[in-house]
Design a protein around this motif. Sequence first.
Motif, PDB file in Angstrom:
ATOM      1  N   GLU A 260       0.837  -1.212   0.000  1.00 56.46           N
ATOM      2  CA  GLU A 260       0.000   0.000   0.000  1.00 56.46           C
ATOM      3  C   GLU A 260       0.870   1.260   0.000  1.00 56.46           C
ATOM      4  O   GLU A 260       0.576   2.235  -0.692  1.00 56.46           O
ATOM      5  N   ILE A 261       1.943   1.229   0.786  1.00 57.23           N
ATOM      6  CA  ILE A 261       2.830   2.400   0.831  1.00 57.23           C
ATOM      7  C   ILE A 261       3.503   2.602  -0.523  1.00 57.23           C
ATOM      8  O   ILE A 261       3.610   3.736  -1.008  1.00 57.23           O
ATOM      9  N   LYS A 262       3.947   1.520  -1.147  1.00 57.47           N
ATOM     10  CA  LYS A 262       4.604   1.639  -2.449  1.00 57.47           C
ATOM     11  C   LYS A 262       3.635   2.176  -3.501  1.00 57.47           C
ATOM     12  O   LYS A 262       4.024   2.987  -4.354  1.00 57.47           O
ATOM     13  N   LEU A 263       2.366   1.761  -3.444  1.00 52.31           N
ATOM     14  CA  LEU A 263       1.372   2.275  -4.386  1.00 52.31           C
ATOM     15  C   LEU A 263       1.167   3.769  -4.171  1.00 52.31           C
ATOM     16  O   LEU A 263       1.123   4.549  -5.137  1.00 52.31           O
ATOM     17  N   PHE A 264       1.057   4.182  -2.913  1.00 53.96           N
ATOM     18  CA  PHE A 264       0.906   5.609  -2.611  1.00 53.96           C
ATOM     19  C   PHE A 264       2.079   6.410  -3.155  1.00 53.96           C
ATOM     20  O   PHE A 264       1.902   7.486  -3.757  1.00 53.96           O
ATOM     21  N   LEU A 265       3.289   5.883  -2.967  1.00 55.10           N
ATOM     22  CA  LEU A 265       4.474   6.611  -3.428  1.00 55.10           C
ATOM     23  C   LEU A 265       4.555   6.657  -4.950  1.00 55.10           C
ATOM     24  O   LEU A 265       5.017   7.657  -5.519  1.00 55.10           O
ATOM     25  N   ARG A 266       4.125   5.606  -5.614  1.00 52.85           N
ATOM     26  CA  ARG A 266       4.085   5.643  -7.091  1.00 52.85           C
ATOM     27  C   ARG A 266       3.164   6.758  -7.571  1.00 52.85           C
ATOM     28  O   ARG A 266       3.504   7.506  -8.499  1.00 52.85           O
ATOM     29  N   LEU A 267       2.003   6.880  -6.959  1.00 57.01           N
ATOM     30  CA  LEU A 267       1.057   7.941  -7.330  1.00 57.01           C
ATOM     31  C   LEU A 267       1.635   9.314  -7.002  1.00 57.01           C
ATOM     32  O   LEU A 267       1.467  10.270  -7.770  1.00 57.01           O
ATOM     33  N   ARG A 268       2.323   9.404  -5.876  1.00 62.56           N
ATOM     34  CA  ARG A 268       2.945  10.672  -5.474  1.00 62.56           C
ATOM     35  C   ARG A 268       4.006  11.092  -6.489  1.00 62.56           C
ATOM     36  O   ARG A 268       4.077  12.268  -6.880  1.00 62.56           O
ATOM     37  N   VAL A 269       4.841  10.129  -6.906  1.00 68.70           N
ATOM     38  CA  VAL A 269       5.881  10.419  -7.896  1.00 68.70           C
ATOM     39  C   VAL A 269       5.259  10.894  -9.201  1.00 68.70           C
ATOM     40  O   VAL A 269       5.733  11.870  -9.816  1.00 68.70           O
ATOM     41  N   GLN A 270       4.205  10.235  -9.641  1.00 65.91           N
ATOM     42  CA  GLN A 270       3.528  10.646 -10.876  1.00 65.91           C
ATOM     43  C   GLN A 270       3.007  12.071 -10.764  1.00 65.91           C
ATOM     44  O   GLN A 270       3.123  12.866 -11.700  1.00 65.91           O
ATOM     45  N   GLY A 271       2.431  12.402  -9.615  1.00 62.82           N
ATOM     46  CA  GLY A 271       1.925  13.756  -9.403  1.00 62.82           C
ATOM     47  C   GLY A 271       3.028  14.790  -9.383  1.00 62.82           C
ATOM     48  O   GLY A 271       2.895  15.879  -9.962  1.00 62.82           O
ATOM     49  N   GLN A 272       4.140  14.466  -8.742  1.00 66.78           N
ATOM     50  CA  GLN A 272       5.259  15.410  -8.694  1.00 66.78           C
ATOM     51  C   GLN A 272       5.825  15.652 -10.085  1.00 66.78           C
ATOM     52  O   GLN A 272       6.164  16.787 -10.440  1.00 66.78           O
ATOM     53  N   LYS A 273       5.926  14.589 -10.874  1.00 64.79           N
ATOM     54  CA  LYS A 273       6.425  14.748 -12.239  1.00 64.79           C
ATOM     55  C   LYS A 273       5.460  15.566 -13.087  1.00 64.79           C
ATOM     56  O   LYS A 273       5.881  16.399 -13.901  1.00 64.79           O
ATOM     57  N   LEU A 274       4.170  15.333 -12.889  1.00 63.38           N
ATOM     58  CA  LEU A 274       3.149  16.059 -13.656  1.00 63.38           C
ATOM     59  C   LEU A 274       3.248  17.557 -13.411  1.00 63.38           C
ATOM     60  O   LEU A 274       3.113  18.364 -14.338  1.00 63.38           O
ATOM     61  N   PHE A 275       3.492  17.933 -12.162  1.00 62.41           N
ATOM     62  CA  PHE A 275       3.575  19.355 -11.815  1.00 62.41           C
ATOM     63  C   PHE A 275       5.026  19.859 -11.796  1.00 62.41           C
ATOM     64  O   PHE A 275       5.315  20.926 -11.274  1.00 62.41           O
ATOM     65  N   ARG A 276       5.922  19.043 -12.381  1.00 62.32           N
ATOM     66  CA  ARG A 276       7.333  19.399 -12.544  1.00 62.32           C
ATOM     67  C   ARG A 276       7.999  19.768 -11.217  1.00 62.32           C
ATOM     68  O   ARG A 276       8.785  20.707 -11.122  1.00 62.32           O
ATOM     69  N   LYS A 277       7.658  18.985 -10.210  1.00 61.31           N
ATOM     70  CA  LYS A 277       8.297  19.132  -8.910  1.00 61.31           C
ATOM     71  C   LYS A 277       9.366  18.063  -8.756  1.00 61.31           C
ATOM     72  O   LYS A 277       9.297  17.012  -9.382  1.00 61.31           O
ATOM     73  N   LYS A 278      10.350  18.340  -7.912  1.00 59.71           N
ATOM     74  CA  LYS A 278      11.396  17.360  -7.666  1.00 59.71           C
ATOM     75  C   LYS A 278      10.811  16.160  -6.923  1.00 59.71           C
ATOM     76  O   LYS A 278      10.102  16.320  -5.924  1.00 59.71           O
ATOM     77  N   VAL A 279      11.113  14.970  -7.413  1.00 60.63           N
ATOM     78  CA  VAL A 279      10.665  13.754  -6.739  1.00 60.63           C
ATOM     79  C   VAL A 279      11.465  13.602  -5.445  1.00 60.63           C
ATOM     80  O   VAL A 279      12.694  13.574  -5.467  1.00 60.63           O
ATOM     81  N   ASP A 280      10.763  13.528  -4.316  1.00 64.48           N
ATOM     82  CA  ASP A 280      11.476  13.516  -3.036  1.00 64.48           C
ATOM     83  C   ASP A 280      11.685  12.123  -2.448  1.00 64.48           C
ATOM     84  O   ASP A 280      12.606  11.915  -1.660  1.00 64.48           O
TER      85      ASP A 280
END
Length: 333
Positions: A260-280
């Motif tokens: 579940e945590i890995k799925l959340f982080l995958r979605l978070r990474v996609q969102g950060q890339k979409l808004f051109r934010k640094k993946v943390d």
Amino acid sequence: MNLKNKTLLITDIDEFIGLRTAELAIAQGMKVRGLHSTEQDKKAHDLGIDVIVGNITDPTTAKKACQGVDIVLHTAQIAQEAGSINDFREINVGGSINMAKAAKDAGVKTFVHLSSVMVYGFDYPDGVTESGPISGDNNPYCQTKIEAETALLELNASPDFGIIIIRAGDIYGPGSIPWIVRPIHMMRQKLFAYANDGKGVINHVYIDNLIDGIFLAIEKEPYGEIFNITDGQETSWKEYFMRLAAMESLPAPLSLPKDEIKLFLRLRVQGQKLFRKKVDILPESIDFMTRPYACSIAKAQSLLNFKPTIDLEEGMQRTHEWLQETDIQKLLQ
């Protein structure tokens, strides 16, 4: 080897391991030179360190950095949880070999390579020793740290040129991005959870304990040897993260299933890339935070007389004092 008045070259001098090593080396009467890929950091400048700017993969830079040096501490690496294997190999393997060859040609006596207990992969026996088993586990960081160790040990030519491998545990303390800054940052945003009830063990090592182990290895010159360096404590992931939260008076983090945590982080990474934010933080980081067992430090205790002096409670207190004076957001930019 007597450390006083010896010249120590530290690669990645401006990162938290290199900078803290420089501070403690200078306190012991050593002369320090630094190598870093970007312009000189103010902290290194304030210490009076001569910093050479250049890439560890460049032979000319490596040759220049190693001239007149007694000891090289090679800490430069790509330490991300995932990425292109070719990028990892260029720095972690190619850069390490380039620095070691330059050191050997320059007459350097001792080359200490900072490796990692991650060479054992994510699922290893309890009390694993330096004899293994080792496993890349299809992870570019784990795999290239193994490859670098193998290549460097082939260059060992004691007593004229000695290679020492330090397999560091999970390094925490002031400045540690993966084990202090990132989790605290996410806890403050109420986004942090630990996986699978925090089962298993974090092989933590306080930064000053690690450096003590490195200095002992340099002094005793056990060339061609590999050492696990951790605090030697069996601390569960749950206890570590609970301590971290309590240290900052933050709510106790929740436990969630690893997937579940890995799925959340995958979605978070996609969102950060979409808004051109640094993946943390990458989903693969959870693999690093669910390893099951403690590594053995018996060899370092026996051959180096290594005795970790800063326990988890004191290490956390020192880290808390640093956090009170630090804007960690800047460290993540």
